[in-house]
Design a protein around this motif. Structure first.
Motif, PDB file in Angstrom:
ATOM      1  N   THR A  88       4.141   7.662  -3.736  1.00 19.22           N
ATOM      2  CA  THR A  88       3.512   7.895  -2.436  1.00 19.22           C
ATOM      3  C   THR A  88       2.346   8.863  -2.530  1.00 19.22           C
ATOM      4  O   THR A  88       1.653   9.098  -1.543  1.00 19.22           O
ATOM      5  N   GLY A  89       2.134   9.476  -3.717  1.00 20.23           N
ATOM      6  CA  GLY A  89       1.056  10.432  -3.887  1.00 20.23           C
ATOM      7  C   GLY A  89       1.498  11.874  -3.777  1.00 20.23           C
ATOM      8  O   GLY A  89       0.691  12.789  -3.993  1.00 20.23           O
TER       9      GLY A  89
ATOM     10  N   THR B 295      -1.509   1.904   9.966  1.00 17.88           N
ATOM     11  CA  THR B 295      -1.622   1.295   8.640  1.00 17.88           C
ATOM     12  C   THR B 295      -2.318   2.260   7.674  1.00 17.88           C
ATOM     13  O   THR B 295      -3.346   2.844   8.003  1.00 17.88           O
ATOM     14  N   GLY B 296      -1.737   2.433   6.511  1.00 11.56           N
ATOM     15  CA  GLY B 296      -2.309   3.306   5.499  1.00 11.56           C
ATOM     16  C   GLY B 296      -1.730   4.700   5.489  1.00 11.56           C
ATOM     17  O   GLY B 296      -1.923   5.440   4.529  1.00 11.56           O
ATOM     18  N   LYS B 297      -1.007   5.092   6.547  1.00  8.50           N
ATOM     19  CA  LYS B 297      -0.403   6.419   6.573  1.00  8.50           C
ATOM     20  C   LYS B 297       0.876   6.402   5.747  1.00  8.50           C
ATOM     21  O   LYS B 297       1.740   5.557   5.936  1.00  8.50           O
ATOM     22  N   VAL B 298       0.960   7.363   4.837  1.00  6.62           N
ATOM     23  CA  VAL B 298       2.042   7.328   3.855  1.00  6.62           C
ATOM     24  C   VAL B 298       3.348   7.833   4.425  1.00  6.62           C
ATOM     25  O   VAL B 298       4.362   7.141   4.437  1.00  6.62           O
ATOM     26  N   GLY B 299       3.382   9.072   4.902  1.00  2.00           N
ATOM     27  CA  GLY B 299       4.636   9.641   5.370  1.00  2.00           C
ATOM     28  C   GLY B 299       5.522  10.039   4.203  1.00  2.00           C
ATOM     29  O   GLY B 299       5.058  10.240   3.075  1.00  2.00           O
ATOM     30  N   THR B 300       6.813  10.168   4.462  1.00  2.00           N
ATOM     31  CA  THR B 300       7.772  10.556   3.435  1.00  2.00           C
ATOM     32  C   THR B 300       8.822   9.482   3.275  1.00  2.00           C
ATOM     33  O   THR B 300       9.002   8.621   4.142  1.00  2.00           O
ATOM     34  N   LEU B 301       9.553   9.553   2.169  1.00  2.00           N
ATOM     35  CA  LEU B 301      10.604   8.577   1.940  1.00  2.00           C
ATOM     36  C   LEU B 301      11.679   8.643   3.014  1.00  2.00           C
ATOM     37  O   LEU B 301      12.291   7.627   3.369  1.00  2.00           O
ATOM     38  N   GLN B 302      11.901   9.836   3.558  1.00  2.00           N
ATOM     39  CA  GLN B 302      12.914   9.966   4.603  1.00  2.00           C
ATOM     40  C   GLN B 302      12.537   9.180   5.858  1.00  2.00           C
ATOM     41  O   GLN B 302      13.422   8.786   6.633  1.00  2.00           O
ATOM     42  N   ASP B 303      11.241   8.910   6.034  1.00  5.20           N
ATOM     43  CA  ASP B 303      10.794   8.186   7.226  1.00  5.20           C
ATOM     44  C   ASP B 303      11.316   6.753   7.271  1.00  5.20           C
ATOM     45  O   ASP B 303      11.411   6.163   8.351  1.00  5.20           O
ATOM     46  N   ILE B 304      11.610   6.181   6.113  1.00  2.00           N
ATOM     47  CA  ILE B 304      11.970   4.760   6.094  1.00  2.00           C
ATOM     48  C   ILE B 304      13.459   4.521   5.883  1.00  2.00           C
ATOM     49  O   ILE B 304      13.897   3.392   5.743  1.00  2.00           O
TER      50      ILE B 304
ATOM     51  N   ASP C  87       0.809  -1.221   0.000  1.00  2.00           N
ATOM     52  CA  ASP C  87       0.000   0.000   0.000  1.00  2.00           C
ATOM     53  C   ASP C  87       0.839   1.266   0.000  1.00  2.00           C
ATOM     54  O   ASP C  87       0.292   2.360   0.087  1.00  2.00           O
ATOM     55  N   ALA C  88       2.170   1.128  -0.088  1.00  2.00           N
ATOM     56  CA  ALA C  88       3.087   2.284  -0.019  1.00  2.00           C
ATOM     57  C   ALA C  88       2.851   3.096   1.249  1.00  2.00           C
ATOM     58  O   ALA C  88       2.925   4.320   1.248  1.00  2.00           O
ATOM     59  N   SER C  89       2.568   2.399   2.355  1.00  2.00           N
ATOM     60  CA  SER C  89       2.387   3.055   3.652  1.00  2.00           C
ATOM     61  C   SER C  89       3.743   3.092   4.348  1.00  2.00           C
ATOM     62  O   SER C  89       4.133   2.153   5.046  1.00  2.00           O
TER      63      SER C  89
ATOM     64  N   PRO D  43      -2.103   8.498  -7.956  1.00  2.00           N
ATOM     65  CA  PRO D  43      -1.037   7.763  -7.265  1.00  2.00           C
ATOM     66  C   PRO D  43      -1.045   6.299  -7.688  1.00  2.00           C
ATOM     67  O   PRO D  43      -2.095   5.669  -7.785  1.00  2.00           O
ATOM     68  N   LEU D  44       0.140   5.748  -7.951  1.00  2.00           N
ATOM     69  CA  LEU D  44       0.200   4.369  -8.423  1.00  2.00           C
ATOM     70  C   LEU D  44      -0.435   3.416  -7.429  1.00  2.00           C
ATOM     71  O   LEU D  44      -1.032   2.409  -7.807  1.00  2.00           O
ATOM     72  N   SER D  45      -0.309   3.739  -6.118  1.00  2.00           N
ATOM     73  CA  SER D  45      -0.859   2.832  -5.112  1.00  2.00           C
ATOM     74  C   SER D  45      -2.377   2.739  -5.196  1.00  2.00           C
ATOM     75  O   SER D  45      -2.973   1.796  -4.705  1.00  2.00           O
ATOM     76  N   ALA D  46      -3.020   3.745  -5.827  1.00  2.00           N
ATOM     77  CA  ALA D  46      -4.482   3.755  -5.921  1.00  2.00           C
ATOM     78  C   ALA D  46      -4.982   3.189  -7.248  1.00  2.00           C
ATOM     79  O   ALA D  46      -6.178   3.143  -7.484  1.00  2.00           O
ATOM     80  N   MET D  47      -4.058   2.752  -8.106  1.00  2.00           N
ATOM     81  CA  MET D  47      -4.450   2.275  -9.430  1.00  2.00           C
ATOM     82  C   MET D  47      -4.575   0.750  -9.455  1.00  2.00           C
ATOM     83  O   MET D  47      -3.896   0.044  -8.718  1.00  2.00           O
TER      84      MET D  47
END
Length: 492
Positions: A456-457, A110-119, A54-56, A415-419
């Protein structure tokens, strides 16, 4: 997801990787501590898989942090894993409760996207410092480089830095990535209890997906010798496994729309203007009954469209002359004036009407292309495939249309995750982080709009006046065209 809690401990009773975490049930007595941790680990892995799908990003980090905490607790109670969990000391039960809370926390976001820096970093150092771990417990405290961006060069190296007591002198540690051992010069000491992994690109590049998050397993096995209490008994070799899930950023995780606005010259038929003719002096013809021919012409402004003659003026005597019918020329109109007055001069002119030129602004969708040789595509077929990733059919609000045609005003970028998988294949334009792309504009380009949407949208808008801190963009005015160069920055 609401949990039923007994003694503060919960776990997933489902399989290791369900489509979504199964309902959480209560832990009852009679279950060994090892099985409790196994259940926790399966739930953390399921949460990681779902968050990846889900890109969360926030949920992914929390679940992967929980994995590190589970491994730390497993190492701390390594010689008590076969005991029933409710027979452990209160300090050890507190460790299990901390793991339970970490998993619940990951599930709640679950479902919260955040930013790439978060991971980018996994870190359980604070938890280990505040919980009652044994002083010499084997732990992996921190993982730097826990999310990796695709490096296309065949000689690329991915760097992951690990920090923990398991890299101390008392431990024998082995590391694998995607099931392949990391050894020799790929293991670089980086200070006390810290080691740097240099992972060859050839080992990881095939693991990256085009437009979706993916994961790869980094497994650490650490063994140490535990001496008997008070020297009574024999030494015991303890082995602890530390599974780490590395997140792989999509190889081409950005969709784009690039629109060029360019000027064109058109005839404005809604406007009719008058071009006044120049006054021409016509002398008398010389004797009574004479006729003197004189040609009078008027040109419309260059590039305009001539409409017709609106006026033929004569200054002087009101009679004794005639006009022939006007005739069209490439640039206007002419008419022949006949002077019949032998002793008087006149001033004559020819006025014409025309539609003026006007500047119109049109728009078209422009394709980006790789501004570098795709080094990860050594064969011609792979190179073509890489180029096709950028120039696919665009999804214009659900209606596919070729990009090289005129584009409708509204272009949907979802967003790709929604497609759906079919919709993903219809998106026209994928870009990768850290790679350079160029687009050629008409010399008559007056403005452009670049819309970027990450997997991530997150949306970024770039034009001549506005940039983005996450994208390097430059526009050059070359001899017979204009060129845009962009590089989506490496998020880490």
């Amino acid at each position: 997801m609401k949990a039923l809690v007994t003694l503060g401990l919960v776990f997933s009773v489902g399989s290791c990787a369900p489509a979504a975490p199964d309902p959480i049930g209560a832990i009852v007595g009679g279950i060994t501590a090892g099985k409790v941790l196994d259940k926790f680990e399966a739930t953390a892995r399921a949460l990681t898989d779902n968050a990846t799908r889900d890109a969360s990003l926030l949920s992914s980090k929390a679940a992967r942090d929980a994995q590190l905490l589970i491994s730390a607790v497993r190492g701390d109670i390594a010689d008590e894993l076969d005991k029933n969990w409710d027979r452990l000391s209160s300090e050890k039960i507190l460790l299990l409760r901390a793991v339970n809370e970490a998993i619940e926390g990951a599930d709640k976001i679950t479902g919260k996207v955040g930013t790439l820096q978060d991971i980018a970093v996994l870190d359980v150092d604070n938890a280990i410092k505040t919980l009652p771990f044994t002083d010499k417990s084997p732990v992996l405290r921190r993982v730097d480089g826990a999310a990796l961006v695709h490096r296309p060069h065949p000689d690329a190296v991915y760097v992951v830095t690990l920090t923990g007591s398991i890299f101390g002198p008392a431990f024998q540690t082995r590391i694998t990535v995607a099931g392949k051992p990391i050894m020799g010069s790929s293991l670089v000491p980086d200070g006390p209890y810290r080691i740097k992994l240099l992972i060859p690109g050839a080992m990881l590049n095939s693991q990256f997906r085009i437009s979706e998050l993916s994961t790869v397993n980094l497994d650490i096995s650490s063994s140490y010798v535990k001496k008997p209490f008070l020297g009574i008994g024999s030494n015991k070799t303890i082995e602890v496994r530390f599974p780490v899930t590395l997140q792989l950023i999509p190889r081409a995780g950005i969709t784009y729309r690039l629109t060029e606005h360019y000027s064109t010259v058109v005839i404005d038929k809604s406007s009719t203007q008058i071009q006044k003719g120049e006054k021409h002096f016509v002398p008398g013809c010389g004797r009574s009954g004479c006729w003197l021919q004189h040609h009078v012409c008027t040109d419309a402004p260059p590039g305009s469209e001539v409409v017709g003659v609106v006026n033929r003026s004569v200054d002087g005597p009101a009679a004794w002359y005639r006009w022939d019918e006007p005739y069209r020329t490439p640039t206007g109109y002419c008419a022949t004036f006949w002077q019949n007055k032998h002793d008087s001069s006149r001033n004559v002119s020819l006025d014409i009407s025309y539609h003026p030129q006007a500047t119109s602004t049109n728009s078209r969708v422009v394709l980006l292309r790789l501004g570098e040789i795709p080094l990860d595509s050594p064969s011609e077929n792979n190179a073509k495939q890489d180029e096709l990733l950028i120039n696919r059919i665009a999804a214009f609000c659900g209606t596919a249309k070729e990009l090289n045609n005129e584009a409708p005003a509204a272009l949907c970028i979802t967003p790709l995750s929604a497609m759906s998988s079919n919709a993903r294949r219809a998106v026209g334009g994928y870009l990768g982080y850290g790679r350079t792309y160029v687009a050629d504009f008409s010399p008559r380009m007056v403005a452009y709009e670049l819309v970027l949407r990450s997997f991530t949208g997150e949306t970024m808008f770039i034009n001549k006046a506005k940039g983005s801190p996450k994208v390097d963009a430059s526009l050059q005015d070359l001899s017979n065209f204009k060129q845009l160069t962009i590089t989506p920055k490496d998020p880490f």
